[in-house]
Design a protein around this motif. Structure first.
Motif, mmCIF file in Angstrom:
data_model
loop_
_atom_site.group_PDB
_atom_site.id
_atom_site.type_symbol
_atom_site.label_atom_id
_atom_site.label_comp_id
_atom_site.label_asym_id
_atom_site.label_seq_id
_atom_site.Cartn_x
_atom_site.Cartn_y
_atom_site.Cartn_z
ATOM 1 N N ASN A 38 0.811 -1.218 0.000
ATOM 2 C CA ASN A 38 0.000 0.000 0.000
ATOM 3 C C ASN A 38 0.846 1.271 0.000
ATOM 4 O O ASN A 38 0.503 2.243 -0.679
ATOM 5 C CB ASN A 38 -0.968 -0.018 1.186
ATOM 6 N N GLU A 39 1.948 1.284 0.744
ATOM 7 C CA GLU A 39 2.817 2.464 0.762
ATOM 8 C C GLU A 39 3.451 2.706 -0.602
ATOM 9 O O GLU A 39 3.579 3.847 -1.033
ATOM 10 C CB GLU A 39 3.917 2.309 1.815
ATOM 11 N N THR A 40 3.859 1.643 -1.266
ATOM 12 C CA THR A 40 4.468 1.795 -2.586
ATOM 13 C C THR A 40 3.471 2.415 -3.559
ATOM 14 O O THR A 40 3.801 3.353 -4.289
ATOM 15 C CB THR A 40 4.968 0.439 -3.111
ATOM 16 N N LYS A 41 2.250 1.922 -3.569
ATOM 17 C CA LYS A 41 1.218 2.468 -4.459
ATOM 18 C C LYS A 41 0.943 3.935 -4.130
ATOM 19 O O LYS A 41 0.794 4.767 -5.028
ATOM 20 C CB LYS A 41 -0.062 1.644 -4.342
ATOM 21 N N LYS A 42 0.893 4.241 -2.844
ATOM 22 C CA LYS A 42 0.612 5.610 -2.409
ATOM 23 C C LYS A 42 1.750 6.551 -2.803
ATOM 24 O O LYS A 42 1.516 7.623 -3.366
ATOM 25 C CB LYS A 42 0.401 5.633 -0.894
ATOM 26 N N ILE A 43 2.985 6.159 -2.524
ATOM 27 C CA ILE A 43 4.136 7.013 -2.827
ATOM 28 C C ILE A 43 4.281 7.220 -4.325
ATOM 29 O O ILE A 43 4.591 8.317 -4.787
ATOM 30 C CB ILE A 43 5.425 6.420 -2.216
ATOM 31 N N MET A 44 4.033 6.172 -5.095
ATOM 32 C CA MET A 44 4.148 6.274 -6.551
ATOM 33 C C MET A 44 2.931 6.971 -7.165
ATOM 34 O O MET A 44 2.959 7.349 -8.329
ATOM 35 C CB MET A 44 4.308 4.881 -7.175
ATOM 36 N N GLY A 45 1.864 7.128 -6.385
ATOM 37 C CA GLY A 45 0.662 7.781 -6.893
ATOM 38 C C GLY A 45 -0.039 6.966 -7.964
ATOM 39 O O GLY A 45 -0.684 7.518 -8.853
ATOM 40 N N ASP A 46 0.082 5.643 -7.875
ATOM 41 C CA ASP A 46 -0.496 4.771 -8.900
ATOM 42 C C ASP A 46 -1.031 3.498 -8.249
ATOM 43 O O ASP A 46 -0.278 2.567 -7.978
ATOM 44 C CB ASP A 46 0.570 4.425 -9.939
ATOM 45 N N PRO A 47 -2.337 3.447 -8.005
ATOM 46 C CA PRO A 47 -2.908 2.263 -7.356
ATOM 47 C C PRO A 47 -2.886 1.010 -8.231
ATOM 48 O O PRO A 47 -3.126 -0.089 -7.743
ATOM 49 C CB PRO A 47 -4.346 2.683 -7.040
ATOM 50 N N SER A 48 -2.554 1.160 -9.514
ATOM 51 C CA SER A 48 -2.539 -0.009 -10.395
ATOM 52 C C SER A 48 -1.202 -0.758 -10.373
ATOM 53 O O SER A 48 -1.099 -1.848 -10.935
ATOM 54 C CB SER A 48 -2.862 0.412 -11.833
ATOM 55 N N ILE A 49 -0.182 -0.184 -9.729
ATOM 56 C CA ILE A 49 1.119 -0.855 -9.668
ATOM 57 C C ILE A 49 0.963 -2.164 -8.908
ATOM 58 O O ILE A 49 0.366 -2.209 -7.836
ATOM 59 C CB ILE A 49 2.173 0.035 -8.979
ATOM 60 N N ARG A 50 1.492 -3.222 -9.494
ATOM 61 C CA ARG A 50 1.407 -4.532 -8.846
ATOM 62 C C ARG A 50 2.663 -4.747 -8.010
ATOM 63 O O ARG A 50 3.779 -4.711 -8.519
ATOM 64 C CB ARG A 50 1.244 -5.627 -9.892
ATOM 65 N N VAL A 51 2.445 -4.969 -6.730
ATOM 66 C CA VAL A 51 3.537 -5.141 -5.778
ATOM 67 C C VAL A 51 3.238 -6.366 -4.934
ATOM 68 O O VAL A 51 2.088 -6.600 -4.558
ATOM 69 C CB VAL A 51 3.655 -3.905 -4.847
ATOM 70 N N THR A 52 4.265 -7.128 -4.645
ATOM 71 C CA THR A 52 4.123 -8.231 -3.707
ATOM 72 C C THR A 52 5.344 -8.232 -2.804
ATOM 73 O O THR A 52 6.402 -7.725 -3.183
ATOM 74 C CB THR A 52 3.953 -9.583 -4.426
ATOM 75 N N ALA A 53 5.190 -8.765 -1.620
ATOM 76 C CA ALA A 53 6.312 -8.787 -0.678
ATOM 77 C C ALA A 53 6.162 -9.952 0.284
ATOM 78 O O ALA A 53 5.050 -10.349 0.625
ATOM 79 C CB ALA A 53 6.357 -7.480 0.109
ATOM 80 N N THR A 54 7.278 -10.480 0.698
ATOM 81 C CA THR A 54 7.347 -11.398 1.826
ATOM 82 C C THR A 54 8.332 -10.769 2.790
ATOM 83 O O THR A 54 9.505 -10.603 2.455
ATOM 84 C CB THR A 54 7.845 -12.793 1.401
ATOM 85 N N THR A 55 7.854 -10.359 3.940
ATOM 86 C CA THR A 55 8.745 -9.735 4.911
ATOM 87 C C THR A 55 9.321 -10.808 5.821
ATOM 88 O O THR A 55 8.638 -11.763 6.189
ATOM 89 C CB THR A 55 8.016 -8.660 5.739
ATOM 90 N N ALA A 146 12.821 1.269 -2.174
ATOM 91 C CA ALA A 146 12.367 0.595 -3.389
ATOM 92 C C ALA A 146 11.710 1.585 -4.341
ATOM 93 O O ALA A 146 11.925 1.543 -5.553
ATOM 94 C CB ALA A 146 11.402 -0.532 -3.034
ATOM 95 N N VAL A 147 10.932 2.494 -3.799
ATOM 96 C CA VAL A 147 10.246 3.482 -4.625
ATOM 97 C C VAL A 147 11.250 4.414 -5.297
ATOM 98 O O VAL A 147 11.140 4.709 -6.490
ATOM 99 C CB VAL A 147 9.231 4.279 -3.778
#
Length: 157
Positions: A38-55, A146-147
């Motif tokens: 969610n932070e990546t989408k918010k910072i990039m200003g693009d909710p369509s960016i596909r992001v996945t993560a395993t912390t 990452a952003v």
């Protein structure tokens, strides 16, 4: 080995790695993983960016490390990425695996820069790049790293 008493985490953390930070959600991700998405989408200003993560919880004193995979619209070579990131403010490229030179959290500790290495073309997808990114988490947040790298790559395209 001596038995270690487990007090804080659900499993032994010493000499171990735990793929679990924060609570698990209904979708199978943890709260921390969804925060990164969610932070990546918010910072990039693009909710369509596909992001996945395993912390993953790793027993280091300081540092966030990320294995980053980026898919671009146009082909970009690993060398082009190295050159681009070498010019980016606040980014230090350490990428000489043949000599075992790549970013490590122990060397990023106490520094403001973001360290990037293990840059290579992803053989599993077209126009993909993989890299290893490390920073001092007390000085700079992991999602922001990452952003910023993605933004620099997008400028080139």
């Amino acid at each position: 080995f001596k038995d270690i008493e487990i007090k804080v985490y659900p499993h032994q953390i010493a000499f171990n790695v735990l793929p679990h930070i924060d609570k698990f959600l209904e979708n199978g991700y943890t709260k921390e993983e969804m925060k990164m998405v969610n932070e990546t989408k918010k910072i990039m200003g693009d909710p369509s960016i596909r992001v996945t993560a395993t912390t993953v919880r790793v027993p280091v004193f300081r540092g966030h490390s990320e294995s980053v995979n980026i898919e671009t619209e146009k082909k970009i070579t690993a060398q082009e990425v190295r050159e681009l990131l070498s010019k980016a403010p606040g980014v230090v490229v350490i990428d000489n695996p043949e000599k075992n030179e790549y970013p490590l959290p122990i060397y990023a500790s106490g520094k403001d820069e973001v360290f990037v290495g293990r840059i290579r073309e992803d053989e599993s997808i077209e126009n993909g790049i993989n890299m290893w990114v490390v920073s001092d988490n007390l000085r700079k947040g992991a999602a922001l790293n990452a952003v910023q790298i993605a933004e620099e790559l997008l400028k080139m395209l």
